[in-house]
Design a protein around this motif. Structure first.
Motif, mmCIF file in Angstrom:
data_model
loop_
_atom_site.group_PDB
_atom_site.id
_atom_site.type_symbol
_atom_site.label_atom_id
_atom_site.label_comp_id
_atom_site.label_asym_id
_atom_site.label_seq_id
_atom_site.Cartn_x
_atom_site.Cartn_y
_atom_site.Cartn_z
ATOM 1 N N UNK A 192 0.830 -1.193 0.000
ATOM 2 C CA UNK A 192 0.000 0.000 0.000
ATOM 3 C C UNK A 192 0.860 1.236 0.000
ATOM 4 N N UNK A 193 0.240 2.339 0.212
ATOM 5 C CA UNK A 193 0.966 3.615 0.264
ATOM 6 C C UNK A 193 0.734 4.244 1.617
ATOM 7 N N UNK A 194 1.741 4.966 2.066
ATOM 8 C CA UNK A 194 1.623 5.640 3.359
ATOM 9 C C UNK A 194 2.667 6.746 3.423
ATOM 10 N N UNK A 195 2.565 7.591 4.465
ATOM 11 C CA UNK A 195 3.549 8.657 4.702
ATOM 12 C C UNK A 195 4.686 8.107 5.557
ATOM 13 N N UNK A 196 5.908 8.612 5.293
ATOM 14 C CA UNK A 196 7.077 8.203 6.061
ATOM 15 C C UNK A 196 7.928 9.437 6.387
ATOM 16 N N UNK A 197 8.586 9.397 7.517
ATOM 17 C CA UNK A 197 9.588 10.418 7.857
ATOM 18 C C UNK A 197 10.859 9.699 8.298
ATOM 19 N N UNK A 198 12.007 10.363 8.006
ATOM 20 C CA UNK A 198 13.257 9.686 8.303
ATOM 21 C C UNK A 198 14.340 10.740 8.553
ATOM 22 N N UNK A 199 15.166 10.483 9.503
ATOM 23 C CA UNK A 199 16.318 11.341 9.773
ATOM 24 C C UNK A 199 17.480 10.492 10.239
ATOM 25 N N UNK A 200 18.691 10.866 9.818
ATOM 26 C CA UNK A 200 19.840 10.065 10.212
ATOM 27 C C UNK A 200 21.078 10.954 10.327
ATOM 28 N N UNK A 201 21.997 10.515 11.154
ATOM 29 C CA UNK A 201 23.313 11.127 11.266
ATOM 30 C C UNK A 201 24.328 10.007 11.101
ATOM 31 N N UNK A 202 25.241 10.158 10.146
ATOM 32 C CA UNK A 202 26.195 9.099 9.833
ATOM 33 C C UNK A 202 27.603 9.646 9.974
ATOM 34 N N UNK A 203 28.466 8.886 10.604
ATOM 35 C CA UNK A 203 29.879 9.234 10.707
ATOM 36 C C UNK A 203 30.693 8.241 9.890
ATOM 37 N N UNK A 204 31.551 8.787 9.029
ATOM 38 C CA UNK A 204 32.460 7.966 8.219
ATOM 39 C C UNK A 204 33.882 8.454 8.510
ATOM 40 N N UNK A 205 34.630 7.681 9.252
ATOM 41 C CA UNK A 205 35.971 8.085 9.683
ATOM 42 C C UNK A 205 36.987 7.118 9.085
ATOM 43 N N UNK A 206 37.755 7.634 8.140
ATOM 44 C CA UNK A 206 38.784 6.811 7.511
ATOM 45 C C UNK A 206 39.955 6.689 8.487
ATOM 46 N N UNK A 207 39.977 5.597 9.217
ATOM 47 C CA UNK A 207 40.979 5.432 10.262
ATOM 48 C C UNK A 207 42.333 5.016 9.693
ATOM 49 N N UNK A 208 42.344 4.499 8.477
ATOM 50 C CA UNK A 208 43.623 4.107 7.878
ATOM 51 C C UNK A 208 43.541 4.210 6.368
ATOM 52 N N UNK A 209 44.482 4.990 5.814
ATOM 53 C CA UNK A 209 44.626 5.038 4.359
ATOM 54 C C UNK A 209 46.026 4.606 3.949
ATOM 55 N N UNK A 210 46.711 3.959 4.876
ATOM 56 C CA UNK A 210 48.033 3.391 4.618
ATOM 57 C C UNK A 210 49.016 4.456 4.118
ATOM 58 N N UNK A 211 48.981 5.619 4.765
ATOM 59 C CA UNK A 211 49.957 6.671 4.490
ATOM 60 C C UNK A 211 49.597 7.620 3.372
ATOM 61 N N UNK A 212 48.483 7.376 2.669
ATOM 62 C CA UNK A 212 48.136 8.257 1.553
ATOM 63 C C UNK A 212 47.847 9.680 2.038
ATOM 64 N N UNK A 224 7.053 5.740 15.773
ATOM 65 C CA UNK A 224 8.459 6.085 15.735
ATOM 66 C C UNK A 224 9.370 4.919 16.091
ATOM 67 N N UNK A 225 10.587 4.976 15.547
ATOM 68 C CA UNK A 225 11.606 3.961 15.853
ATOM 69 C C UNK A 225 12.977 4.631 15.802
ATOM 70 N N UNK A 226 13.822 4.278 16.747
ATOM 71 C CA UNK A 226 15.190 4.804 16.791
ATOM 72 C C UNK A 226 16.159 3.620 16.706
ATOM 73 N N UNK A 227 17.200 3.807 15.921
ATOM 74 C CA UNK A 227 18.166 2.730 15.725
ATOM 75 C C UNK A 227 19.580 3.305 15.685
ATOM 76 N N UNK A 228 20.522 2.460 15.971
ATOM 77 C CA UNK A 228 21.918 2.822 15.784
ATOM 78 C C UNK A 228 22.596 1.677 15.037
ATOM 79 N N UNK A 229 23.708 2.046 14.425
ATOM 80 C CA UNK A 229 24.443 1.047 13.658
ATOM 81 C C UNK A 229 25.920 1.433 13.664
ATOM 82 N N UNK A 230 26.796 0.502 13.950
ATOM 83 C CA UNK A 230 28.234 0.720 13.909
ATOM 84 C C UNK A 230 28.864 -0.392 13.079
ATOM 85 N N UNK A 231 30.030 -0.079 12.505
ATOM 86 C CA UNK A 231 30.677 -1.113 11.713
ATOM 87 C C UNK A 231 31.997 -0.621 11.139
#
Length: 462
Positions: free
Chosen positions: A109-129, A325-332
């Motif tokens: 079916x069809x319905x209304x949705x709302x979504x918000x997110x904050x994402x962190x991308x931290x390149x911890x190693x680029x092997x000296x580049x 409403x639903x709140x989630x976190x994700x790490x990896x």
């Protein structure tokens, strides 16, 4: 016969005293002061200063790229719902949690949705580049600074050249005035002798023609002098009025110059090419590092709302998108590796090596040319110093000869043609003396540019 000699000497003294009085009333413009007025405002240097600031900001940008990248996304949408349970990072900046409700509802079916997110991308190693890129950016900053110093030195050479050109035209104008004064004296003498019946009237016409020619030379040098004043003010617009220059230092007895064998390694022209070479070497190393993977720490928080009720029923109102409403976190951890780069990178490295070879050749060529030019100019200057001494002696001897011939003409022992020939010879010798000095100063300017040291010229022309 002796009456004209005091007249000649008196005229010379009056001219010199006039020049001296004018110099006392107007402060002479030194080369160092002209440079101070030029270096603060000239556009070519302000452009290079802006380039330094640009390269420094680029280095800061690379430093900033090493900190965690945080992205925020907000959505409110209308669409279909059909999916399975699970959590994933669909695109950089977003992660999503989706699934069916507690009660199954066939189809979609069809319905209304709302979504918000904050994402962190931290390149911890680029092997000296990253470190190599920052290091290369540091050398780019140094290259920009060296380029500024090189432009500054080139501008100083240009400023000195304009200054010496004006000095030359100032000396030429004085030479033309002095020559006109001598010819006027000959003309007056020929008139008085013709009126006394001691010389033919044709002498008067011939002397008058020579005097008119001398006046024409005066006008030419006045125009060249005024043009030189205007060109000087291009470099220093703050200059007001006519500038008086230290002509006495310009035409004075000169000095001893030591020969120079080689250009300093820290010369701005060489420093600029050296920094370019270092940048190319590091760029090659960066290409090698680009073939390695990057490891990132990923983390995110999300909050969403949906018009899908726990029993699977759907709501279609606009506000329903903020319900349930639903709140989630994700790490990896994430690894990104351009495997194609393992192949293409070898070609890039070969191209980068050719750029390094070209930069090395440019540096060696510049160093060779500068050293050769410096040695050649040093030898030329030594010969010119001897030439200046000899032309100075020639001026003194020719002046003495002219005074004697003037006395002989007054006594009726020679004709006017002989006197004018001696006067013309004196004129040529004096002009040659000025040109020899100008050529010497020009070579000294070139030598100062090649050596990167203008202290000698600043001390002499002050």
């Amino acid at each position: 016969m002796m009456k004209k000699n005091p007249l000649y000497l008196t005229g010379m003294l009056l001219m010199l005293s006039g020049i001296s009085g004018y110099s006392q009333q107007h402060k002479e413009l030194s080369l160092s002061h002209l440079w101070e007025l030029t270096v603060d405002q000239y556009p070519s240097l302000t452009e290079k200063q802006a380039k330094i600031g640009e390269s420094e900001y680029r280095k800061k940008e690379l430093h900033n790229a090493a900190i965690p990248q945080v992205q925020l996304q907000l959505q409110n949408s209308f669409g279909t719902f059909e999916g399975t349970n699970g959590a994933f990072f669909p695109v950089p900046g977003v992660f999503n949690v989706s699934g069916k409700g507690a009660a199954d509802q066939p189809g979609s079916g069809t319905t209304m949705n709302s979504f918000g997110s904050v994402l962190m991308d931290w390149k911890v190693s680029q092997f000296g580049k990253q470190q190599k890129m920052i290091e290369a950016a540091g050398y780019e900053v140094q290259e920009a600074k060296s380029n500024y110093e090189a432009s500054k030195l080139s501008l100083l050479a240009k400023t000195t050249g304009r200054y010496l050109d004006l000095m030359y035209t100032s000396s030429g104008r004085s030479w033309a005035d002095q020559n006109a004064l001598r010819v006027k004296e000959i003309f007056d003498l020929s008139v008085s002798l013709a009126e006394a019946g001691l010389k033919p009237g044709a002498d008067t016409a011939l002397a008058a023609a020579a005097y008119l020619q001398a006046q024409a030379q005066q006008e030419d040098w006045i125009g060249r002098y005024q043009a030189g004043q205007i060109k000087l003010k291009e470099l220093a617009p703050a200059l007001v009025g006519e500038q008086v220059l230290p002509v006495q230092q310009y035409m004075a007895k000169l000095f001893t110059i030591e020969n120079a064998d080689s250009v300093a390694a820290k010369h701005p022209f060489l420093e600029t090419l050296d920094k370019q070479l270092r940048v190319q070497v590091l760029q090659k190393e960066v290409i090698g590092k680009k073939q390695l993977p990057s490891i990132s720490l990923l983390a995110g928080l999300s909050a969403r709302g949906t018009g899908i009720n726990p029993d699977g029923s759907l709501q279609n109102s606009y506000s329903s998108g903020f319900n349930n409403g639903a709140q989630n976190y994700l790490v990896g951890l994430g690894l990104s590796w351009n495997l194609t780069g393992l192949y293409t990178g070898s070609v890039e490295k070969k191209r980068a090596q050719k750029q390094v070879d070209a930069a090395q050749s440019r540096y060696q060529l510049q160093k060779l040319q500068m050293n050769t030019s410096l040695q050649a100019i040093s030898s030329r200057i030594q010969a010119q110093l001897k030439q200046v001494t000899k032309t100075g002696s020639a001026v003194l001897k020719t002046t003495d000869a002219y005074v004697l011939y003037l006395s002989r003409y007054e006594a009726g022992l020679i004709n006017l043609t002989d006197l004018l020939q001696i006067q013309s010879l004196l004129q040529q010798v004096e002009k040659s003396n000025i040109e020899v000095h100008q050529e010497l100063w020009t070579q000294l300017n070139t030598k100062a540019e090649l050596s990167g040291d203008y202290s000698f010229l600043f001390n002499q022309l002050k």
